[in-house]
Design a protein around this motif. Sequence first.
Motif, mmCIF file in Angstrom:
data_model
loop_
_atom_site.group_PDB
_atom_site.id
_atom_site.type_symbol
_atom_site.label_atom_id
_atom_site.label_comp_id
_atom_site.label_asym_id
_atom_site.label_seq_id
_atom_site.Cartn_x
_atom_site.Cartn_y
_atom_site.Cartn_z
ATOM 1 N N LEU A 628 0.834 -1.201 0.000
ATOM 2 C CA LEU A 628 0.000 0.000 0.000
ATOM 3 C C LEU A 628 0.869 1.251 0.000
ATOM 4 C CD1 LEU A 628 -2.825 1.234 0.137
ATOM 5 C CD2 LEU A 628 -2.728 1.006 2.636
ATOM 6 N N TYR A 629 1.896 1.274 0.838
ATOM 7 C CA TYR A 629 2.825 2.407 0.848
ATOM 8 C C TYR A 629 3.542 2.537 -0.500
ATOM 9 C CZ TYR A 629 2.718 3.722 5.842
ATOM 10 O OH TYR A 629 2.367 4.209 7.075
ATOM 11 N N ALA A 630 3.930 1.392 -1.083
ATOM 12 C CA ALA A 630 4.688 1.423 -2.330
ATOM 13 C C ALA A 630 3.897 2.034 -3.470
ATOM 14 C CB ALA A 630 5.141 0.012 -2.704
ATOM 15 N N GLY A 631 2.579 1.920 -3.429
ATOM 16 C CA GLY A 631 1.744 2.481 -4.482
ATOM 17 C C GLY A 631 1.264 3.887 -4.194
ATOM 18 N N THR A 632 1.809 4.530 -3.168
ATOM 19 C CA THR A 632 1.337 5.840 -2.724
ATOM 20 C C THR A 632 2.275 6.939 -3.189
ATOM 21 O OG1 THR A 632 0.183 4.945 -0.800
ATOM 22 C CG2 THR A 632 0.850 7.254 -0.695
ATOM 23 N N ASP A 633 1.692 8.025 -3.677
ATOM 24 C CA ASP A 633 2.484 9.177 -4.130
ATOM 25 C C ASP A 633 2.553 10.287 -3.087
ATOM 26 O OD1 ASP A 633 3.028 8.545 -7.122
ATOM 27 O OD2 ASP A 633 0.903 8.110 -6.860
ATOM 28 N N ALA A 634 1.602 10.344 -2.182
ATOM 29 C CA ALA A 634 1.648 11.351 -1.112
ATOM 30 C C ALA A 634 0.780 10.877 0.049
ATOM 31 C CB ALA A 634 1.165 12.707 -1.605
ATOM 32 N N GLY A 655 10.099 7.544 1.880
ATOM 33 C CA GLY A 655 10.314 8.447 0.755
ATOM 34 C C GLY A 655 9.033 9.014 0.184
ATOM 35 N N ILE A 656 7.977 9.058 0.991
ATOM 36 C CA ILE A 656 6.688 9.570 0.528
ATOM 37 C C ILE A 656 6.517 10.998 1.034
ATOM 38 C CG2 ILE A 656 4.182 9.250 0.608
ATOM 39 C CD1 ILE A 656 4.695 6.275 1.156
ATOM 40 N N PRO A 657 6.251 11.954 0.150
ATOM 41 C CA PRO A 657 6.012 13.318 0.616
ATOM 42 C C PRO A 657 4.719 13.382 1.411
ATOM 43 C CG PRO A 657 5.438 13.146 -1.704
ATOM 44 C CD PRO A 657 6.070 11.835 -1.320
ATOM 45 N N VAL A 658 4.643 14.352 2.305
ATOM 46 C CA VAL A 658 3.523 14.431 3.238
ATOM 47 C C VAL A 658 2.808 15.771 3.100
ATOM 48 C CG1 VAL A 658 2.916 14.532 5.682
ATOM 49 C CG2 VAL A 658 4.539 12.818 4.870
ATOM 50 N N ILE A 659 1.487 15.689 3.173
ATOM 51 C CA ILE A 659 0.631 16.867 3.327
ATOM 52 C C ILE A 659 0.007 16.734 4.705
ATOM 53 C CG2 ILE A 659 -1.390 18.097 2.459
ATOM 54 C CD1 ILE A 659 -0.834 16.723 -0.276
ATOM 55 N N ALA A 660 0.352 17.639 5.627
ATOM 56 C CA ALA A 660 -0.104 17.460 7.014
ATOM 57 C C ALA A 660 -0.353 18.809 7.668
ATOM 58 C CB ALA A 660 0.920 16.677 7.818
ATOM 59 N N ALA A 714 -0.197 16.063 -7.680
ATOM 60 C CA ALA A 714 -0.684 15.417 -8.896
ATOM 61 C C ALA A 714 -0.114 16.070 -10.155
ATOM 62 C CB ALA A 714 -2.208 15.457 -8.929
ATOM 63 N N ASP A 715 0.132 17.387 -10.107
ATOM 64 C CA ASP A 715 0.561 18.107 -11.303
ATOM 65 C C ASP A 715 2.071 18.193 -11.440
ATOM 66 O OD1 ASP A 715 -2.102 18.481 -11.839
ATOM 67 O OD2 ASP A 715 -2.182 20.515 -10.989
ATOM 68 N N ASP A 716 2.825 17.954 -10.370
ATOM 69 C CA ASP A 716 4.289 18.012 -10.441
ATOM 70 C C ASP A 716 4.847 16.821 -9.665
ATOM 71 O OD1 ASP A 716 6.964 18.622 -10.554
ATOM 72 O OD2 ASP A 716 6.739 20.718 -9.927
ATOM 73 N N ARG A 717 4.805 15.656 -10.314
ATOM 74 C CA ARG A 717 5.232 14.422 -9.643
ATOM 75 C C ARG A 717 6.717 14.466 -9.317
ATOM 76 N NH1 ARG A 717 1.289 10.598 -11.477
ATOM 77 N NH2 ARG A 717 2.356 8.896 -10.390
ATOM 78 N N ASP A 718 7.503 15.146 -10.139
ATOM 79 C CA ASP A 718 8.949 15.214 -9.890
ATOM 80 C C ASP A 718 9.235 15.965 -8.592
ATOM 81 O OD1 ASP A 718 9.518 13.807 -12.179
ATOM 82 O OD2 ASP A 718 9.834 15.603 -13.411
ATOM 83 N N ARG A 722 10.958 14.646 -5.109
ATOM 84 C CA ARG A 722 12.109 15.310 -4.497
ATOM 85 C C ARG A 722 11.857 15.548 -3.018
ATOM 86 N NH1 ARG A 722 13.885 19.611 -2.522
ATOM 87 N NH2 ARG A 722 11.906 20.731 -2.721
ATOM 88 N N ARG A 723 10.669 16.025 -2.692
ATOM 89 C CA ARG A 723 10.356 16.275 -1.285
ATOM 90 C C ARG A 723 10.272 14.948 -0.514
ATOM 91 N NH1 ARG A 723 6.385 21.576 -0.699
ATOM 92 N NH2 ARG A 723 7.114 22.648 -2.570
ATOM 93 N N GLY A 724 9.802 13.900 -1.148
ATOM 94 C CA GLY A 724 9.762 12.598 -0.495
ATOM 95 C C GLY A 724 11.159 12.092 -0.170
ATOM 96 N N GLN A 725 12.101 12.279 -1.095
ATOM 97 C CA GLN A 725 13.490 11.860 -0.840
ATOM 98 C C GLN A 725 14.092 12.675 0.292
ATOM 99 O OE1 GLN A 725 15.145 12.393 -4.743
ATOM 100 N NE2 GLN A 725 14.183 10.513 -5.562
ATOM 101 N N ALA A 726 13.757 13.979 0.333
ATOM 102 C CA ALA A 726 14.257 14.822 1.427
ATOM 103 C C ALA A 726 13.653 14.375 2.765
ATOM 104 C CB ALA A 726 13.912 16.285 1.151
ATOM 105 N N ALA A 727 12.401 13.981 2.735
ATOM 106 C CA ALA A 727 11.756 13.505 3.959
ATOM 107 C C ALA A 727 12.448 12.258 4.479
ATOM 108 C CB ALA A 727 10.270 13.221 3.684
ATOM 109 N N ARG A 728 12.768 11.336 3.568
ATOM 110 C CA ARG A 728 13.435 10.104 3.988
ATOM 111 C C ARG A 728 14.810 10.407 4.589
ATOM 112 N NH1 ARG A 728 14.221 4.685 3.622
ATOM 113 N NH2 ARG A 728 16.272 3.958 2.952
ATOM 114 N N ALA A 729 15.547 11.253 3.942
ATOM 115 C CA ALA A 729 16.881 11.577 4.447
ATOM 116 C C ALA A 729 16.803 12.232 5.821
ATOM 117 C CB ALA A 729 17.597 12.495 3.444
#
Length: 791
Positions: A628-634, A655-660, A714-718, A722-729
């Motif tokens: 479920l996490y693997a198929g998630t974009d945010a 590595g998933i970006p968050v809206i919170a 949804a409109d800027d997946r790239d 990037r924010r997801g990778q920063a979150a993971r780090a």
Amino acid sequence: MAGSGPARITACTVVTADRRAVADVLAGSYRAHHPGHGFTTLVADDAEVPGELGLDPDEYHRLVTSHAGADLVDVLRPLLVRTLLDRYDVVVLLDPDVEVHAPFEDVCVLAAERGIVVTAALLEPLPQDGLEPEHVPGVFDGFLAAGPAARPFLDHWAGQARRRPPHRTEPTWRWPDLLAGVFAHHVVRNPGLAVGYWNLHERPLAELKFFAFRGYDPETPWLLTTDCGHRPRVRLSADPALRDLCESYGERVAREAEDVEAPYEKLPDGTPLTTQMRQLYHDTWSRAERFRHTSDPLGRIAGELPPHPFGDDGGRAFRRWLAEPASPLDAATGLTRLAAAVWLARVDLQAVFPHPRGASRDGFRRWCATHGIEEGLVPEWAVPTEPPPPVAPVDGFGVNVAGYLTAELGLGEMARVVQRAIAAAGVPMVSVVEEHSLSGSVRTGLAAPADVGVPRFGVSLLTVNSDFTRLILDTHPDTGAGRYRIGLWAWELEDFPAAMHDGFALVDEIWTPSEFATRAIAAHSPVPVRTIPVPVPDPGEPAREPGPVTQFLFIFDFNSTGGRKNPWGVVEAFHRAFPGRDDVRLVLKATNGHLNTPAVERLRRVIGDDARIELQERYLTVTELGALYAGTDAYVSLHRSEGFGLTVAEAMVRGIPVIATDYSGTTEFFGPEHGWPVPYAMTDVGPGWPPYQPEGRWADPDLDAAAEAMRSVADDRDEARRRGQAARAHILRTRSTDTAAAWMRERLAEAHQAWLADRRASASRRHPLVAGARRVLRPVRAAARRMGVTS
């Protein structure tokens, strides 16, 4: 029946052994007026009943353990009628205190075609004259004529009667209430039928077919019925014919009467089978049988049926069952199953001994051993016992971790996170699993830790909130007795309510998962409050390929309150963000919805018929959750407040970006570089979301801002990646297991040293030489202080 000859009719009644005389009078009078009919008297508490009704003997013995007297008769009446219908076309059921004065075969025959025939208790409404009775149901419950078509009703009646709790304080239960509009039936309005104290004002005795002497006692022949003892509408003294009818009936009953001892009123050892024993047995039997052959919603199977006292063992298993504890908490405090049931049934005991498992247990134990025995409520063998003495801790370094370690809920998951960090720190540990105090519908299916055992260390970590600390200490006293106690508490509002303050006296220090929670609790706490660096385990480098549909995810537990988690806010933001778009999807993963139906229904209404939104209401395996996490974009969490926000952190480490919501515990590890913080305004909690106080405050996230953030993903997946990778780090750098392990080891070591020092000081205070010296020095020091000398 048409064309096949006259109907085969039998009448019957059910009676307990002590009332056999009234049944004999009924049988004789019925046969006299219906010479072609059969008649069966079933003695409800007779050993022959199982064979006569085709019951399994154990089933019957469970019935006579649960029910006595009129209750047992109620249970067996539909079974007898149903059994007799195998041999007869019509079965007439009569109350045992009826006497027949004229034939009524024409009424009985109706049942062959109508299925169910009953008689009217009243032909006109009762007069409003203030006399008794003031209310009479429309159908007399002492007569029933049943034909083959009555079987569905009899099955329903038998099931309802069997499940009905033993008689407590509710009004007399009546089987006609089960007819209602569900089962077709025919009501006979004949003035000679069902005559009794309730309708004598409208029924002429000259037309009498049968009379019901309900409430008439030959020992008090001056009263028509004991049911109307204050202002009876009909008095024997005013009607000589009625008086003669009653006296004649009383004489016939007296001639038939015999002294009979009820066989199931005592256990085989002579102990009375009390009302509390019956109620306790019935309740336990009903719960066990409800799920005996089917799984409950969580996939668990109920336990074995409780033992009854009338088996081959002379009732020993039943007595053991009553005298054993019903839960780990009862075992820890010495409370027996029967004593607990007696306490629960008595309001006066609850007032005098409000905590029979805690502060009141010694007083309640003394009451059971004296008054309980004298009143016949608690046999000597069921008196609560002294609880076992606490196990003394060892001197060595280690920690006992107690809590909901196998439960799939937020408190349980935080406990397991902390346990893993303690294990990584190399600190010896004993796990103490608490499950009994959880709701029966909370899933506890996770494997117990391998180190489950008896608390043996001098430091205990209690991973439950303030309001459950007392319970876990009472349930598992070895976790608290003589130990240094650390409470792992979370709180999600800025103010820690007074209702939670009692827990302060039970712990030596408090750990919380965030500075937000620490500030709320520390403002009121007399003990140190420390923020732990909650570790977020690394599941490994995520392998996720972007798909054609942008998927948003929110995971939450309805038990953590829908009001705080705010799933409907997520749905509303999704709707605002994507009207008419089909390249987006929202998954809401929820647990414990079956315990929070109003919140679930509110969420379903907000979702409506939007096929893009999926609500998953089940527990997932680790593999399923990973997929479920693997198929998630945010990940979207429009919470109103979080003590920490573990699911937000778990999404970030993947590595998933968050809206919170930009408020409370999540702000301590999440910011704009890791996703999209959502602005908010503060608002009142309001009623309906316990344990949070209505006057408390929490966040109201800006749903338009949340919708804009969702469109950005949804409109800027790239940019989202990037924010997801920063979150993971960021999470890997700041929330590592190594950091948490080092903190845990250091803090637990300090707690252990504090415990050792306190133990040495306590031993010193108890030493006779030191104590004697103190007694000698006390007056010397007092004199010195009076002279202005200090030391």
